[in-house]
Design a protein around this motif. Sequence first.
Motif, PDB file in Angstrom:
ATOM      1  N   VAL A  17      41.185  37.610  31.914  1.00 15.20           N
ATOM      2  CA  VAL A  17      41.887  38.002  33.143  1.00 15.20           C
ATOM      3  C   VAL A  17      42.343  39.453  33.042  1.00 15.20           C
ATOM      4  N   LYS A  18      42.918  39.810  31.905  1.00 14.83           N
ATOM      5  CA  LYS A  18      43.397  41.179  31.719  1.00 14.83           C
ATOM      6  C   LYS A  18      42.235  42.177  31.720  1.00 14.83           C
ATOM      7  N   VAL A  19      41.105  41.761  31.157  1.00 13.73           N
ATOM      8  CA  VAL A  19      39.942  42.655  31.151  1.00 13.73           C
ATOM      9  C   VAL A  19      39.519  42.976  32.585  1.00 13.73           C
ATOM     10  N   LEU A  20      39.477  41.959  33.437  1.00  9.44           N
ATOM     11  CA  LEU A  20      39.078  42.195  34.825  1.00  9.44           C
ATOM     12  C   LEU A  20      40.142  42.969  35.588  1.00  9.44           C
ATOM     13  N   GLN A  21      41.397  42.745  35.255  1.00  6.87           N
ATOM     14  CA  GLN A  21      42.463  43.506  35.916  1.00  6.87           C
ATOM     15  C   GLN A  21      42.360  44.996  35.604  1.00  6.87           C
ATOM     16  N   MET A  22      41.802  45.324  34.456  1.00 10.27           N
ATOM     17  CA  MET A  22      41.649  46.725  34.061  1.00 10.27           C
ATOM     18  C   MET A  22      40.300  47.301  34.494  1.00 10.27           C
ATOM     19  N   SER A  23      39.489  46.497  35.178  1.00  8.75           N
ATOM     20  CA  SER A  23      38.121  46.897  35.500  1.00  8.75           C
ATOM     21  C   SER A  23      37.940  47.078  37.004  1.00  8.75           C
ATOM     22  N   ASN A  24      36.850  47.730  37.343  1.00  6.36           N
ATOM     23  CA  ASN A  24      36.468  47.893  38.742  1.00  6.36           C
ATOM     24  C   ASN A  24      35.722  46.638  39.181  1.00  6.36           C
ATOM     25  N   CYS A  25      36.401  45.769  39.912  1.00  6.85           N
ATOM     26  CA  CYS A  25      35.819  44.492  40.327  1.00  6.85           C
ATOM     27  C   CYS A  25      35.823  44.376  41.846  1.00  6.85           C
ATOM     28  N   TYR A  26      34.976  43.488  42.338  1.00  8.32           N
ATOM     29  CA  TYR A  26      34.961  43.165  43.764  1.00  8.32           C
ATOM     30  C   TYR A  26      35.509  41.755  43.906  1.00  8.32           C
ATOM     31  N   PHE A  27      36.608  41.619  44.633  1.00  7.93           N
ATOM     32  CA  PHE A  27      37.303  40.340  44.723  1.00  7.93           C
ATOM     33  C   PHE A  27      36.960  39.613  46.015  1.00  7.93           C
ATOM     34  N   ILE A  28      36.770  38.312  45.898  1.00  5.59           N
ATOM     35  CA  ILE A  28      36.528  37.471  47.064  1.00  5.59           C
ATOM     36  C   ILE A  28      37.470  36.275  47.011  1.00  5.59           C
ATOM     37  N   THR A  29      37.647  35.636  48.145  1.00 10.18           N
ATOM     38  CA  THR A  29      38.558  34.491  48.245  1.00 10.18           C
ATOM     39  C   THR A  29      37.749  33.205  48.336  1.00 10.18           C
ATOM     40  N   PRO A  30      38.095  32.185  47.567  1.00 11.27           N
ATOM     41  CA  PRO A  30      37.342  30.924  47.651  1.00 11.27           C
ATOM     42  C   PRO A  30      37.573  30.234  48.985  1.00 11.27           C
ATOM     43  N   GLY A  31      36.567  29.474  49.422  1.00 12.67           N
ATOM     44  CA  GLY A  31      36.744  28.698  50.643  1.00 12.67           C
ATOM     45  C   GLY A  31      37.882  27.710  50.507  1.00 12.67           C
ATOM     46  N   LEU A  32      37.939  27.056  49.355  1.00 11.76           N
ATOM     47  CA  LEU A  32      39.032  26.151  49.006  1.00 11.76           C
ATOM     48  C   LEU A  32      39.528  26.531  47.620  1.00 11.76           C
ATOM     49  N   ALA A  33      40.840  26.549  47.436  1.00  6.94           N
ATOM     50  CA  ALA A  33      41.405  26.954  46.147  1.00  6.94           C
ATOM     51  C   ALA A  33      40.917  26.064  45.009  1.00  6.94           C
ATOM     52  N   GLN A  34      40.648  24.792  45.305  1.00  9.01           N
ATOM     53  CA  GLN A  34      40.257  23.869  44.244  1.00  9.01           C
ATOM     54  C   GLN A  34      38.880  24.194  43.661  1.00  9.01           C
ATOM     55  N   GLU A  35      38.074  24.992  44.366  1.00 11.23           N
ATOM     56  CA  GLU A  35      36.752  25.348  43.842  1.00 11.23           C
ATOM     57  C   GLU A  35      36.852  26.080  42.512  1.00 11.23           C
ATOM     58  N   ILE A  36      37.944  26.803  42.293  1.00  7.71           N
ATOM     59  CA  ILE A  36      38.094  27.554  41.043  1.00  7.71           C
ATOM     60  C   ILE A  36      39.215  26.979  40.183  1.00  7.71           C
ATOM     61  N   ALA A  37      39.576  25.730  40.461  1.00  8.05           N
ATOM     62  CA  ALA A  37      40.646  25.079  39.698  1.00  8.05           C
ATOM     63  C   ALA A  37      40.090  24.490  38.407  1.00  8.05           C
ATOM     64  N   ASN A  38      40.748  24.776  37.289  1.00 11.39           N
ATOM     65  CA  ASN A  38      40.366  24.201  35.999  1.00 11.39           C
ATOM     66  C   ASN A  38      41.049  22.849  35.815  1.00 11.39           C
ATOM     67  N   ILE A  39      40.304  21.879  35.329  1.00 14.77           N
ATOM     68  CA  ILE A  39      40.839  20.539  35.077  1.00 14.77           C
ATOM     69  C   ILE A  39      41.139  20.439  33.587  1.00 14.77           C
ATOM     70  N   ASN A  40      42.423  20.294  33.242  1.00  4.78           N
ATOM     71  CA  ASN A  40      42.838  20.438  31.843  1.00  4.78           C
ATOM     72  C   ASN A  40      43.468  19.202  31.220  1.00  4.78           C
ATOM     73  N   THR A  41      43.896  18.234  32.019  1.00  2.00           N
ATOM     74  CA  THR A  41      44.622  17.090  31.464  1.00  2.00           C
ATOM     75  C   THR A  41      43.959  15.783  31.883  1.00  2.00           C
ATOM     76  N   PRO A  42      44.214  14.699  31.148  1.00  2.00           N
ATOM     77  CA  PRO A  42      43.652  13.396  31.535  1.00  2.00           C
ATOM     78  C   PRO A  42      44.051  12.981  32.945  1.00  2.00           C
ATOM     79  N   ASP A  43      45.288  13.252  33.347  1.00  2.00           N
ATOM     80  CA  ASP A  43      45.716  12.882  34.702  1.00  2.00           C
ATOM     81  C   ASP A  43      44.897  13.622  35.756  1.00  2.00           C
TER      82      ASP A  43
END
Length: 349
Positions: A313-339
């Motif tokens: 994340v920090k690498v991209l924050q320091m870089s020249n990037c092109y940002f886009i918004t997901p259609g739904l936030a859950q598309e880029i959601a990481n699933i980390n727990t059993p629940d």
Amino acid sequence: MLSHIDPNNQPTMVDISEKSDSQRQAVAQTLIQLPLALKPYLQGEELILKKGPVIQTAIIAGTMAVKKTSDLIPFCHQIPIESCKFVIEIDSTLKVMITCEVKTSYKTGVEMEALCGASVAALTIYDMCKAVSPQITISQTKLLTKTGGKTNFKRVPQPLYGLVLTGGKSKRMQQDKALLKYYDQPHAKHIFDLLSNYCEYVYLSARREQWCNTELASLPTLVDHDDDLGPLGGILTALETHPEACWLIMACDLAYVNAGTIEKLLENYHDEVVATCYQNPEHGFPEPLCALYTPQALKQFQRAKTAKIYCPVKVLQMSNCYFITPGLAQEIANINTPDEYHQVRHEHH
């Protein structure tokens, strides 16, 4: 034979008299790098100089150029322009991105009109700014898309490789996230198959011998050069292994990623940036584990490793990037727990 050469080897305009009208659209783009001497003249999204507002003037000039293309390019047809739109953006480094979209309903396309418009808009910016400093670079004028007629065109990254990041230790999940089945196969394989629809080659990123004796053992794998760098190690390994390629990189715990998620990244591909990536709508951070990286990313990640910055994340924050918004936030959601896993399973079934 070239279409602008007749049987007698003489130049000629293409005969379109037998063609029918159809909807045509073209989008062209050009870049300008302005010197820092112009920074004091930047007011919001406009440059104000003695000659007037630079961006507004460039849009007017570009629009005029679109309508006059047939006067400038010898064998271009006179085309009834039905729509001409410009987007001109300036970033904090004074890099200017000019995008020109042209539409018509006619017998031939408007790519030359879009290219002419973007070019003249860029030249107008140069003309208005050169008194402050002529250290201005115009580059990468290109057609982005063309629709209508016999063939459509969309600029895509070449070569394009895919990477599924699976090297995490999944401590919170208490089992390997790459092997979890939201559908009927390990999710890493599901994402692998998705990427295979777009990429020339696709690999898993993994620790040494991580997937031996599992359902993922047969898939092509890039072993992390450094086991202790987390996702940054996997990304850097891919960039170093094929530095000439663009990389579609996805984490194996993106349970909601789909073809639309990938296609939006490709639609917003820009070869002059380090990455096209989603911006998390909740906290505004870039999402490095669902992104399209260009070859420029290699040096950025190598510098980060040298500086002991291991957070992508920090690498991209320091870089020249092109940002886009997901259609739904859950598309880029990481699933980390059993629940979270059971919740997604419930939704999918």
